[in-house]
Write a protein that holds these residues in place. Structure first.
Motif, PDB file in Angstrom:
ATOM      1  N   TYR A   1       0.833  -1.200   0.000  1.00 49.07           N
ATOM      2  CA  TYR A   1       0.000   0.000   0.000  1.00 49.07           C
ATOM      3  C   TYR A   1       0.872   1.256   0.000  1.00 49.07           C
ATOM      4  O   TYR A   1       1.774   1.416   0.821  1.00 49.07           O
ATOM      5  N   ARG A   2       0.568   2.166  -0.909  1.00 43.93           N
ATOM      6  CA  ARG A   2       1.468   3.291  -1.189  1.00 43.93           C
ATOM      7  C   ARG A   2       1.172   4.581  -0.411  1.00 43.93           C
ATOM      8  O   ARG A   2       1.977   5.511  -0.417  1.00 43.93           O
ATOM      9  N   TYR A   3       0.013   4.663   0.214  1.00 45.23           N
ATOM     10  CA  TYR A   3      -0.371   5.961   0.801  1.00 45.23           C
ATOM     11  C   TYR A   3      -0.692   5.916   2.288  1.00 45.23           C
ATOM     12  O   TYR A   3      -1.689   6.509   2.728  1.00 45.23           O
ATOM     13  N   PRO A   4       0.099   5.210   3.080  1.00 45.78           N
ATOM     14  CA  PRO A   4      -0.293   5.091   4.494  1.00 45.78           C
ATOM     15  C   PRO A   4      -0.365   6.435   5.234  1.00 45.78           C
ATOM     16  O   PRO A   4      -1.344   6.686   5.946  1.00 45.78           O
TER      17      PRO A   4
ATOM     18  N   ASP B   1     -13.878   1.527   9.072  1.00 44.60           N
ATOM     19  CA  ASP B   1     -14.431   0.915   7.857  1.00 44.60           C
ATOM     20  C   ASP B   1     -13.739   1.478   6.622  1.00 44.60           C
ATOM     21  O   ASP B   1     -13.281   0.739   5.752  1.00 44.60           O
ATOM     22  N   LEU B   2     -13.627   2.802   6.586  1.00 42.11           N
ATOM     23  CA  LEU B   2     -12.985   3.480   5.459  1.00 42.11           C
ATOM     24  C   LEU B   2     -11.534   3.022   5.288  1.00 42.11           C
ATOM     25  O   LEU B   2     -11.082   2.718   4.175  1.00 42.11           O
TER      26      LEU B   2
ATOM     27  N   PHE C   1     -16.921   4.586  11.376  1.00 39.28           N
ATOM     28  CA  PHE C   1     -16.869   5.130  10.008  1.00 39.28           C
ATOM     29  C   PHE C   1     -15.443   5.118   9.477  1.00 39.28           C
ATOM     30  O   PHE C   1     -15.173   4.627   8.374  1.00 39.28           O
ATOM     31  N   TYR C   2     -14.521   5.637  10.271  1.00 42.11           N
ATOM     32  CA  TYR C   2     -13.142   5.748   9.784  1.00 42.11           C
ATOM     33  C   TYR C   2     -12.437   4.392   9.736  1.00 42.11           C
ATOM     34  O   TYR C   2     -11.618   4.140   8.855  1.00 42.11           O
TER      35      TYR C   2
ATOM     36  N   LYS D   1     -14.446   2.600  -2.865  1.00 42.32           N
ATOM     37  CA  LYS D   1     -14.374   1.411  -1.998  1.00 42.32           C
ATOM     38  C   LYS D   1     -15.272   1.578  -0.774  1.00 42.32           C
ATOM     39  O   LYS D   1     -15.903   0.634  -0.318  1.00 42.32           O
TER      40      LYS D   1
ATOM     41  N   LEU E   1      -3.342   8.505   4.206  1.00 42.06           N
ATOM     42  CA  LEU E   1      -4.584   7.951   4.746  1.00 42.06           C
ATOM     43  C   LEU E   1      -4.743   8.298   6.226  1.00 42.06           C
ATOM     44  O   LEU E   1      -5.820   8.703   6.674  1.00 42.06           O
TER      45      LEU E   1
ATOM     46  N   LYS F   1     -11.307  -0.851   4.175  1.00 43.74           N
ATOM     47  CA  LYS F   1     -11.692  -1.044   2.772  1.00 43.74           C
ATOM     48  C   LYS F   1     -10.629  -0.475   1.842  1.00 43.74           C
ATOM     49  O   LYS F   1     -10.315  -1.041   0.795  1.00 43.74           O
ATOM     50  N   THR F   2     -10.074   0.660   2.237  1.00 45.89           N
ATOM     51  CA  THR F   2      -9.107   1.323   1.367  1.00 45.89           C
ATOM     52  C   THR F   2      -7.797   0.552   1.254  1.00 45.89           C
ATOM     53  O   THR F   2      -7.241   0.424   0.162  1.00 45.89           O
TER      54      THR F   2
ATOM     55  N   SER G   1      -8.545  -4.241  -0.275  1.00 50.77           N
ATOM     56  CA  SER G   1      -8.741  -4.715  -1.649  1.00 50.77           C
ATOM     57  C   SER G   1      -7.744  -4.037  -2.566  1.00 50.77           C
ATOM     58  O   SER G   1      -7.414  -2.868  -2.410  1.00 50.77           O
ATOM     59  N   ASN G   2      -7.251  -4.790  -3.487  1.00 43.64           N
ATOM     60  CA  ASN G   2      -6.293  -4.309  -4.484  1.00 43.64           C
ATOM     61  C   ASN G   2      -4.997  -3.783  -3.888  1.00 43.64           C
ATOM     62  O   ASN G   2      -4.833  -2.585  -3.751  1.00 43.64           O
TER      63      ASN G   2
ATOM     64  N   ASN H   1       2.017  11.355   1.231  1.00 39.39           N
ATOM     65  CA  ASN H   1       2.793  10.495   0.342  1.00 39.39           C
ATOM     66  C   ASN H   1       2.690  11.038  -1.065  1.00 39.39           C
ATOM     67  O   ASN H   1       1.963  10.521  -1.915  1.00 39.39           O
TER      68      ASN H   1
END
Lengths: 226, 226
Positions: free
Chosen positions: A174-177, A217-218, A214-215, B221, A180, A221-222, A225-226, B203
Motif C-alpha cells: 500500500y502506497r499511501y499510508p 471501515d474506510l 466510520f473511519y 471502496k 490515509l 476497505k481502502t 482490496s487491491n 505520500n
DNA sequence: ACAAATATGATAGTAATACTATTACTTTTG
DNA sequence: CAAAAGTAATAGTATTACTATCATATTTGT
C-alpha cells in the motif's frame, strides 16, 4: 522545589520554549491555566495579558517561558501528540494482530478522551478540545517551515509513522499510508467540530463510536482490496 | 458606470458585506488586490491598511465594504464555493452515469484549478490557494455559529449536498455521504499543504492526479461494498 | 441643467494587542 | 551567607483594528 517530573515525561523540543514550563510552579501554572483559558475563550481571544490576570502574575513573566502565544500553542500541540504516542504504545503493545492494533490506533485518533482525564495535572479533555479546534492553526501559517525545522511537529510525525507501519504490516504494497492516516486524523477532528456547529456538513449518528466505526471501515476497505 | 455584472453571477449573502463589492470599481479592486495580497503575505499578516496602500485608497474606504478582514475571508470563501457549485453543474450536466459524475466531482474537489484561470477578473489559482491554506480559519473560531446563521457557509453546504446526492444515487443505503465528502475536501486541502511543507505527513507521488486517484479510490471502496 | 444623494479621499483618533525594558524584591543553591 | 536565578511591578512602544469627521467628487432623478 519538589519533584515535578513524574515517571513518564513527554519530551518536547526545547526550541518551543525559552524556559521549560515543567521546571517550575509558575511554568506549570502557565500551562494548566493556559489550557483552561484557551479552551474557554478560544485561541484568537487568548492573550498573555489575560492569562497573567488569571494566574495573578505579570504578562512579562509569561514571556520568559514562551516567546509568544503561537509558540505556546505549538508547545501544547507537541505535548498532545507526545502523549498520544505514549497512549498508542500502551494500547498496542503485546497485541499480536496488526489489524487489532490498527483498530486501536484509529480509535485513539477519532474518539474523545474518556477515562484517564488527568495526566501530569493537565486536563486532557480540554487539551484535546483545543487540538480539535485550534491545531490546524499551528501549521496553516507562514511560520510553518521554521517551526518544522525546530521540530515542532516531530511527535505528530512519529505518531503518524507508527500507525503507518501497522498499515504496512497489513498491506506491504500500500502506497499511501501517511496520507490515509492524516486524512483520518484531521477528518475526525473536523467531523467533531461540524457535528457541533455545522451539522449539515457531517452525518452525526446517535450510536456510540460512530466516528471511529466510520473511519475504521474506510481505512480497512481502502488498504485491503487491491 | 459600465456594466460590471457578467452573465453568471456568484450569489453571496449580503450579510457578509456592507456594500456589494461587485457594484463598483473600488469594490472590485478590493477583491482582486485583496486576493493577491492574502495570497502573497498570508491571512494573519494581511490588514486593511496594507491593502489600502496597495490600491491607493484609505483604509477607511475598505471598511465601507467589509466590516473586518474576517468577513472579507468569509466572502472570498463563499465566492469560491459558489463558483465550485457552478463548475460542478457544468461538469456533471448531461452525464448519465452517476459514477462518472462522482468522479468529476472528486476531481474538482481534489485537483488544482488548471485552465479557466480567470473568471470575473478573479485570479482563481490564487483564490484556490487561499482556500486551501486559510479556509479552515473561516469556521474554526468562536464566530462560527453567528456566521452560519447569516448563511456564510451556504454555498459550501450546497456543494456538499449536491455531491451527496450523487453518492445516494450510487448507493441509496449509504449513511455517511456528507461526512465522506467533507473528509475528502478538507483532506485534499491538507494533503496539498503537507506536500509542500510537511512531506512526511503525506505520500506525494510524481504521477499526475495522484491525489484525485487516491480519494476516488477511497470513496468508491467506501461507498460500494457492504 | 441642477439639486440631492451617494461614493470616495484625507486625516485624525482610540482601545487593545504583542511585545520589550528596567528595576526591585524574593527565593534557591553552592 | 553571598551569588545567582526567578519573579513582581511598572512603564513604554509599534502595530492592529477599528470609528469619526469633513471635504470633495460623481452620479442620479426630475
Amino acid at each position: 522545589m519538589k519533584n515535578l517530573i513524574a515517571s513518564v515525561k513527554i519530551a518536547i523540543t526545547s526550541q518551543l520554549y525559552l524556559k521549560d514550563p515543567e521546571s517550575s510552579e509558575l511554568g506549570l501554572k502557565i500551562v494548566h491555566k493556559g489550557i483552561d483559558l484557551i479552551n474557554s475563550i478560544g485561541f484568537e481571544e487568548f492573550t498573555f495579558r489575560k492569562l497573567g490576570l488569571e494566574i495573578k502574575s505579570p504578562e512579562a513573566s509569561i514571556y520568559r517561558y514562551f516567546e509568544n502565544k503561537h509558540n505556546f500553542l505549538l508547545y501544547l500541540n507537541a505535548w498532545y501528540w507526545g502523549w498520544m504516542e505514549y497512549r498508542l504504545l500502551i494500547a498496542t503493545s503485546n497485541v499480536v494482530s496488526a489489524e487489532k492494533r490498527l483498530e486501536k490506533a484509529v480509535f485513539l485518533m477519532t474518539e474523545g478522551v474518556q477515562n484517564d482525564p488527568n495526566f501530569h495535572g493537565i486536563d486532557l479533555v480540554k487539551l484535546q478540545e483545543i487540538v480539535v479546534a485550534e491545531a490546524s492553526k499551528t501549521f496553516l501559517n507562514r511560520r510553518v517551515d521554521k517551526a518544522n525545522k525546530v521540530g515542532a511537529y516531530q511527535s505528530y510525525k512519529d505518531f503518524v509513522g507508527n500507525v503507518a507501519s501497522i498499515i504496512k504490516e497489513i498491506n506491504p504494497t500500500y502506497r499511501y499510508p501517511s496520507m490515509l492516516i492524516t486524512t483520518v486524523v484531521e477528518g475526525a477532528h473536523q467531523q467533531r467540530f461540524f457535528a457541533e456547529h455545522l451539522p449539515r456538513l457531517t452525518n452525526k449518528q446517535p450510536k456510540p463510536h460512530y466516528l471511529s466505526k466510520f473511519y475504521m471501515d474506510l481505512v480497512l476497505k481502502t488498504i485491503k482490496s487491491n
